[in-house]
Design a protein around this motif. Structure first.
Motif, PDB file in Angstrom:
ATOM      1  N   HIS A   1      -4.883  -1.337  38.316  1.00 49.53           N
ATOM      2  CA  HIS A   1      -3.665  -2.105  38.043  1.00 49.53           C
ATOM      3  C   HIS A   1      -3.268  -2.001  36.570  1.00 49.53           C
ATOM      4  O   HIS A   1      -2.100  -1.748  36.250  1.00 49.53           O
ATOM      5  CB  HIS A   1      -3.876  -3.571  38.425  1.00 49.53           C
ATOM      6  N   PHE A   2      -4.233  -2.177  35.677  1.00 52.24           N
ATOM      7  CA  PHE A   2      -3.916  -2.138  34.249  1.00 52.24           C
ATOM      8  C   PHE A   2      -3.564  -0.723  33.782  1.00 52.24           C
ATOM      9  O   PHE A   2      -2.744  -0.553  32.879  1.00 52.24           O
ATOM     10  CB  PHE A   2      -5.091  -2.700  33.440  1.00 52.24           C
ATOM     11  N   VAL A   3      -4.153   0.269  34.412  1.00 52.17           N
ATOM     12  CA  VAL A   3      -3.768   1.651  34.087  1.00 52.17           C
ATOM     13  C   VAL A   3      -2.313   1.889  34.466  1.00 52.17           C
ATOM     14  O   VAL A   3      -1.533   2.488  33.714  1.00 52.17           O
ATOM     15  CB  VAL A   3      -4.689   2.646  34.815  1.00 52.17           C
ATOM     16  N   ILE A   4      -1.918   1.389  35.638  1.00 53.37           N
ATOM     17  CA  ILE A   4      -0.540   1.565  36.098  1.00 53.37           C
ATOM     18  C   ILE A   4       0.432   0.815  35.202  1.00 53.37           C
ATOM     19  O   ILE A   4       1.479   1.354  34.791  1.00 53.37           O
ATOM     20  CB  ILE A   4      -0.410   1.092  37.552  1.00 53.37           C
ATOM     21  N   MET A   5       0.112  -0.431  34.862  1.00 50.89           N
ATOM     22  CA  MET A   5       1.046  -1.275  34.125  1.00 50.89           C
ATOM     23  C   MET A   5       1.177  -0.878  32.657  1.00 50.89           C
ATOM     24  O   MET A   5       2.264  -0.987  32.074  1.00 50.89           O
ATOM     25  CB  MET A   5       0.623  -2.743  34.228  1.00 50.89           C
ATOM     26  N   PHE A   6       0.081  -0.435  32.052  1.00 48.99           N
ATOM     27  CA  PHE A   6       0.121  -0.117  30.619  1.00 48.99           C
ATOM     28  C   PHE A   6       0.171   1.381  30.344  1.00 48.99           C
ATOM     29  O   PHE A   6       0.791   1.807  29.366  1.00 48.99           O
ATOM     30  CB  PHE A   6      -1.107  -0.719  29.916  1.00 48.99           C
ATOM     31  N   GLY A   7      -0.469   2.174  31.201  1.00 44.11           N
ATOM     32  CA  GLY A   7      -0.530   3.608  30.939  1.00 44.11           C
ATOM     33  C   GLY A   7       0.678   4.383  31.426  1.00 44.11           C
ATOM     34  O   GLY A   7       1.204   5.244  30.712  1.00 44.11           O
ATOM     35  N   PHE A   8       1.167   4.052  32.615  1.00 40.81           N
ATOM     36  CA  PHE A   8       2.276   4.813  33.184  1.00 40.81           C
ATOM     37  C   PHE A   8       3.553   4.738  32.351  1.00 40.81           C
ATOM     38  O   PHE A   8       4.232   5.750  32.191  1.00 40.81           O
ATOM     39  CB  PHE A   8       2.540   4.359  34.616  1.00 40.81           C
ATOM     40  N   PRO A   9       3.951   3.565  31.819  1.00 43.44           N
ATOM     41  CA  PRO A   9       5.173   3.548  30.997  1.00 43.44           C
ATOM     42  C   PRO A   9       5.094   4.477  29.788  1.00 43.44           C
ATOM     43  O   PRO A   9       6.091   5.116  29.431  1.00 43.44           O
ATOM     44  CB  PRO A   9       5.281   2.077  30.570  1.00 43.44           C
ATOM     45  N   LYS A  10       3.924   4.583  29.167  1.00 42.92           N
ATOM     46  CA  LYS A  10       3.779   5.481  28.025  1.00 42.92           C
ATOM     47  C   LYS A  10       3.898   6.942  28.453  1.00 42.92           C
ATOM     48  O   LYS A  10       4.507   7.756  27.755  1.00 42.92           O
ATOM     49  CB  LYS A  10       2.430   5.233  27.339  1.00 42.92           C
ATOM     50  N   ILE A  11       3.291   7.260  29.598  1.00 46.05           N
ATOM     51  CA  ILE A  11       3.385   8.634  30.099  1.00 46.05           C
ATOM     52  C   ILE A  11       4.831   8.989  30.422  1.00 46.05           C
ATOM     53  O   ILE A  11       5.323  10.065  30.067  1.00 46.05           O
ATOM     54  CB  ILE A  11       2.486   8.810  31.337  1.00 46.05           C
ATOM     55  N   ILE A  12       5.528   8.073  31.076  1.00 45.35           N
ATOM     56  CA  ILE A  12       6.918   8.338  31.456  1.00 45.35           C
ATOM     57  C   ILE A  12       7.799   8.489  30.232  1.00 45.35           C
ATOM     58  O   ILE A  12       8.684   9.348  30.180  1.00 45.35           O
ATOM     59  CB  ILE A  12       7.429   7.206  32.374  1.00 45.35           C
ATOM     60  N   SER A  13       7.574   7.642  29.215  1.00 43.51           N
ATOM     61  CA  SER A  13       8.395   7.744  28.008  1.00 43.51           C
ATOM     62  C   SER A  13       8.168   9.065  27.284  1.00 43.51           C
ATOM     63  O   SER A  13       9.096   9.627  26.700  1.00 43.51           O
ATOM     64  CB  SER A  13       8.069   6.580  27.068  1.00 43.51           C
ATOM     65  N   ARG A  14       6.946   9.579  27.334  1.00 47.05           N
ATOM     66  CA  ARG A  14       6.678  10.866  26.694  1.00 47.05           C
ATOM     67  C   ARG A  14       7.285  12.023  27.482  1.00 47.05           C
ATOM     68  O   ARG A  14       7.732  13.011  26.894  1.00 47.05           O
ATOM     69  CB  ARG A  14       5.175  11.076  26.550  1.00 47.05           C
ATOM     70  N   LEU A  15       7.287  11.907  28.778  1.00 49.21           N
ATOM     71  CA  LEU A  15       7.891  12.956  29.596  1.00 49.21           C
ATOM     72  C   LEU A  15       9.411  12.953  29.498  1.00 49.21           C
ATOM     73  O   LEU A  15      10.058  13.963  29.789  1.00 49.21           O
ATOM     74  CB  LEU A  15       7.483  12.785  31.060  1.00 49.21           C
ATOM     75  N   ARG A  16       9.970  11.804  29.109  1.00 50.53           N
ATOM     76  CA  ARG A  16      11.427  11.664  28.973  1.00 50.53           C
ATOM     77  C   ARG A  16      12.130  12.085  30.256  1.00 50.53           C
ATOM     78  O   ARG A  16      13.033  12.929  30.269  1.00 50.53           O
ATOM     79  CB  ARG A  16      11.952  12.470  27.791  1.00 50.53           C
ATOM     80  N   ILE A  17      11.688  11.481  31.340  1.00 51.00           N
ATOM     81  CA  ILE A  17      12.249  11.827  32.639  1.00 51.00           C
ATOM     82  C   ILE A  17      13.742  11.507  32.702  1.00 51.00           C
ATOM     83  O   ILE A  17      14.523  12.225  33.311  1.00 51.00           O
ATOM     84  CB  ILE A  17      11.490  11.072  33.747  1.00 51.00           C
ATOM     85  N   ASN A  18      14.143  10.432  32.043  1.00 51.07           N
ATOM     86  CA  ASN A  18      15.524   9.999  32.141  1.00 51.07           C
ATOM     87  C   ASN A  18      16.440  10.685  31.143  1.00 51.07           C
ATOM     88  O   ASN A  18      17.608  10.338  31.026  1.00 51.07           O
ATOM     89  CB  ASN A  18      15.609   8.476  31.944  1.00 51.07           C
ATOM     90  N   ARG A  19      15.923  11.653  30.398  1.00 51.80           N
ATOM     91  CA  ARG A  19      16.748  12.294  29.390  1.00 51.80           C
ATOM     92  C   ARG A  19      17.936  13.018  30.006  1.00 51.80           C
ATOM     93  O   ARG A  19      18.987  13.136  29.384  1.00 51.80           O
ATOM     94  CB  ARG A  19      15.888  13.299  28.602  1.00 51.80           C
ATOM     95  N   LYS A  20      17.788  13.530  31.223  1.00 49.67           N
ATOM     96  CA  LYS A  20      18.874  14.256  31.870  1.00 49.67           C
ATOM     97  C   LYS A  20      20.066  13.359  32.163  1.00 49.67           C
ATOM     98  O   LYS A  20      21.145  13.853  32.475  1.00 49.67           O
ATOM     99  CB  LYS A  20      18.376  14.878  33.173  1.00 49.67           C
ATOM    100  N   ASN A  21      19.897  12.025  32.071  1.00 50.48           N
ATOM    101  CA  ASN A  21      20.983  11.105  32.336  1.00 50.48           C
ATOM    102  C   ASN A  21      21.814  10.801  31.097  1.00 50.48           C
ATOM    103  O   ASN A  21      22.696   9.959  31.148  1.00 50.48           O
ATOM    104  CB  ASN A  21      20.437   9.791  32.917  1.00 50.48           C
ATOM    105  N   ASP A  22      21.517  11.452  29.967  1.00 44.95           N
ATOM    106  CA  ASP A  22      22.326  11.278  28.778  1.00 44.95           C
ATOM    107  C   ASP A  22      23.717  11.865  29.007  1.00 44.95           C
ATOM    108  O   ASP A  22      23.862  12.945  29.578  1.00 44.95           O
ATOM    109  CB  ASP A  22      21.677  11.971  27.581  1.00 44.95           C
ATOM    110  N   THR A  23      24.725  11.149  28.560  1.00 41.68           N
ATOM    111  CA  THR A  23      26.102  11.594  28.714  1.00 41.68           C
ATOM    112  C   THR A  23      26.867  11.289  27.434  1.00 41.68           C
ATOM    113  O   THR A  23      26.655  10.255  26.801  1.00 41.68           O
ATOM    114  CB  THR A  23      26.783  10.884  29.898  1.00 41.68           C
ATOM    115  N   ILE A  24      27.772  12.198  27.074  1.00 41.72           N
ATOM    116  CA  ILE A  24      28.646  11.993  25.932  1.00 41.72           C
ATOM    117  C   ILE A  24      29.961  11.409  26.423  1.00 41.72           C
ATOM    118  O   ILE A  24      30.592  11.959  27.331  1.00 41.72           O
ATOM    119  CB  ILE A  24      28.917  13.315  25.183  1.00 41.72           C
ATOM    120  N   LEU A  25      30.367  10.296  25.857  1.00 45.05           N
ATOM    121  CA  LEU A  25      31.641   9.672  26.182  1.00 45.05           C
ATOM    122  C   LEU A  25      32.584   9.776  24.986  1.00 45.05           C
ATOM    123  O   LEU A  25      32.157   9.593  23.836  1.00 45.05           O
ATOM    124  CB  LEU A  25      31.464   8.197  26.551  1.00 45.05           C
ATOM    125  N   ARG A  26      33.823  10.067  25.252  1.00 44.66           N
ATOM    126  CA  ARG A  26      34.856  10.102  24.223  1.00 44.66           C
ATOM    127  C   ARG A  26      35.934   9.100  24.592  1.00 44.66           C
ATOM    128  O   ARG A  26      36.511   9.174  25.684  1.00 44.66           O
ATOM    129  CB  ARG A  26      35.449  11.503  24.099  1.00 44.66           C
TER     130      ARG A  26
END
Length: 250
Positions: free
Chosen positions: A132-157
């Motif tokens: 449980h503690f590995v999932i709650m504390f470790g997974f967010p750090k792994i996901i942030s390093r992988l930058r999975i959500n980076r593809k959702n960046d958009t430029i607005l004008r």
């Protein structure tokens, strides 16, 4: 038959282990200010352990060889079904976003480790708590390093009328739509050869260069960018909103 059968020190130890492990999970949830806290998790874990102990030892006085047969696994199945009511109670929707799924899943996990303690499987219960503690504390750090959500960046004008304090309103609207603003660049005039277009490609009304501001924003969010574009277009004074992959903040 001993009246205290199933109520000795081993059973008290299993209840105590369920108490400690479920309380640890509850403390982690309490620190994160989730809807279910340390009391809820501790009660769930200890109760699940007690259910399992009752299932194992509570019917010895009525058992008769080849006459009455008790299936202890039925209690475990009912715990799994019953804990869904508590899990469902912490799930709610705010606007169109579901909240509480992780909390509900952790309540379900706490019931499972309590069952493991009551069933006399302390090593599995401890391993589950560590997981449980590995999932709650470790997974967010792994996901942030992988930058999975980076593809959702958009430029607005955006082009909006100057002198009306609209920048604050635009930024607030992005936050309300649950988009994160990564970068911002503001230009107080449009280039002479620039002809603003609406979202369908048709020209918009001419814009006075001295009375407008061009805003570039890099935003990130899990929702469709069209939702944000529509909400920004509704702001009075915003002349044009478009997405661009080639231009952006410098």
């Amino acid at each position: 038959m001993n009246a205290l059968h199933g109520q000795g020190w081993p059973q008290f130890g299993e209840l105590a282990l369920a108490f400690v492990l479920s309380a640890l999970i509850g403390i982690e949830r309490e620190i994160r200010q989730k809807s279910a806290g340390v009391r809820t998790y501790t009660l769930v874990g200890v109760a699940a352990a007690l259910f399992m102990l009752v299932s194992k030892y509570g019917f010895d006085d009525v058992l008769r060889p080849q006459a009455i047969v008790v299936d202890p696994s039925r209690i475990a199945a009912q715990i799994v079904s019953g804990i869904g009511f508590i899990g469902g109670g912490v799930i709610f929707m705010r606007r169109d976003i579901v909240r509480g799924l992780t909390t509900a899943a952790s309540v379900w996990l706490t019931a499972a480790l309590g069952m493991a303690c009551g069933a006399g499987m302390p090593l599995l219960a401890i391993a589950t708590t560590i997981g449980h503690f590995v999932i709650m504390f470790g997974f967010p750090k792994i996901i942030s390093r992988l930058r999975i959500n980076r593809k959702n960046d958009t430029i607005l004008r955006l082009v909006y009328e100057d002198g009306r304090g609209l920048l604050r309103t635009i930024l607030l609207r992005c936050t309300q739509c649950r988009f994160t603003i990564e970068q911002v660049r503001v230009s107080s005039h449009l280039s002479n050869d620039e002809e603003p277009l609406t979202r369908d490609g048709s020209p918009v009304a001419p814009i006075s260069h001295s009375a407008t501001v061009t805003l570039f924003m890099r935003v990130r969010g899990k929702r469709p960018i069209t939702h944000l574009v529509e909400r920004l277009s509704e702001i009075d004074g915003v002349r044009m909103v478009e997405t661009s992959e080639d231009e952006g903040p410098e």
